[in-house]
Design an enzyme around this catalytic site. Structure first.
Site, PDB file in Angstrom:
ATOM      1  CG  ASP A 152     -10.224  -0.888   3.975  1.00  8.79           C
ATOM      2  OD1 ASP A 152     -10.014  -1.225   2.748  1.00  8.79           O
ATOM      3  OD2 ASP A 152      -9.599  -1.268   4.838  1.00  8.79           O
ATOM      4  CD  GLN A 207      -3.474  -4.830   6.053  1.00  4.25           C
ATOM      5  OE1 GLN A 207      -3.126  -3.855   5.245  1.00  4.25           O
ATOM      6  NE2 GLN A 207      -3.872  -6.006   5.831  1.00  4.25           N
ATOM      7  CE  LYS A 264      -3.802  -2.535   1.977  1.00  4.78           C
ATOM      8  NZ  LYS A 264      -4.325  -3.234   3.122  1.00  4.78           N
TER       9      LYS A 264
END
Ligand code: NAP
Length: 281
Positions: free
Chosen positions: A117, A94, A50
């Protein structure tokens, strides 16, 4: 091999190149805060990827690495700080978190406008209503890949294997909103093979090596393999028996190089959208 191999890596690179220009046109680069708790090696690789994606798009990436013993209160305090920080556009925690932490509570603590997300219940609800703030990354990546290859889900029968909150369910919704007829299968579905054989577009997100064999695929189908498994030889593979299915399908995604890079590109898109939203407030 007869199927066209859908190149997610190439399309993701195209998307990121275009994003670089759009990000440069903002008053300042978008900023993504990435929170990693503990030392899970796979998570560390995902976070590193990322960071690379951000660098390629001109997005600034702020890493927050916390020890595995971090308490729920400490993690929530960090999220609160990031929520209030005007310089941060997107927040990503994460997963998976260490077992002692409550992932649901953590995801609910992220400000919905910074939830790139799209896991916060408000964003899930908006998606269900057909008014998404952000599109969930993996399903959006799949839709973008289909579009690139001229495959319109409208009027098609799509079979999605898997009903998780991050892949199966939101993908089923996006396909429905794209006018597909959608069947969702899971581990309690009897006759999975029968269901799969009815698919014009078959998506497998079960995380089971060798689950989708050629006899489960209708000739000329489109086969999308979301899974990221480790085969017996330790190599990355999907759910689909790629070699045999590629003889039968018209289109197929590889693992790696199919859905994975598209998911990451869509996270960059959402971070850009978050920054754009902040500029227009
Ligand atoms: P998950 O939460 O474990 O969900 C798996 C789903 O598959 C569940 O709904 C499960 O059914 C179903 N399933 C499992 N075995 C099955 C079987 N034999 N027959 C039919 N259905 C079965 O996993 P996830 O988070 O959705 O991820 C799925 C896979 O995609 C994993 O390999 C993951 O690594 C990968 N993934 C890839 C990306 C990417 O960007 N490429 C992104 C996210 C995830 P039940 O609900 O009945 O248990």
């Amino acid at each position: 091999m007869s199927a066209v191999v859908m190149d997610g890596k190439a399309l993701a690179a195209e998307i990121k190149q275009a994003l670089r220009k759009r990000c440069a046109a903002l008053s300042r680069p978008p900023r993504l805060a990435v929170v990693l708790v503990g030392d899970d090696p796979a998570s560390a690789v995902y976070v590193r990827n990322k960071e690379q994606d951000c660098a390629q798009c001109g997005i600034s990436c702020a890493d927050h690495r916390l020890p595995s013993g971090t308490s729920q209160a400490e993690l929530l305090a960090l999220i609160d700080t990031l929520n209030r920080d005007e310089a941060v556009d997107g927040i990503l925690v994460q997963m998976p978190l260490p077992a002692h932490l409550d992932a649901g509570q953590v995801l609910r603590a992220i400000a919905p406008a910074k939830d790139v997300d799209a896991f916060h219940p408000e964003n899930v609800g908006l998606l269900h209503l057909g008014q998404p703030r952000y599109l969930p990354c993996t399903p959006a990546g799949i839709l973008a890949l289909l579009k690139k290859y001229g495959i319109d889900p409208a009027g098609k029968h799509c079979v999605v294997v898997g009903r998780s909150n991050i892949v199966g369910k939101p993908l089923a919704l996006l396909l429905l909103q794209a006018d597909a007829t959608v069947t969702v299968c899971h581990s309690k579905t009897p006759d999975l093979a029968d269901q799969c054989r009815r698919a014009d577009i078959l998506v497998s997100a079960a995380g089971q090596v060798g689950l989708i064999t050629a006899d489960m695929v209708r000739p000329h189908a489109v086969v999308i393999d979301v899974a990221m498994n480790r085969g017996a030889d330790g190599r990355l593979c999907g759910d689909v028996d790629f070699g045999a299915v590629a003889q039968r399908a018209d289109y197929i995604t590889p693992v790696p190089g199919g859905v994975g890079p598209m998911t990451r590109a869509m996270l960059m898109e959402n971070t850009y959208q978050a920054a754009l939203g902040r500029e227009s407030r």
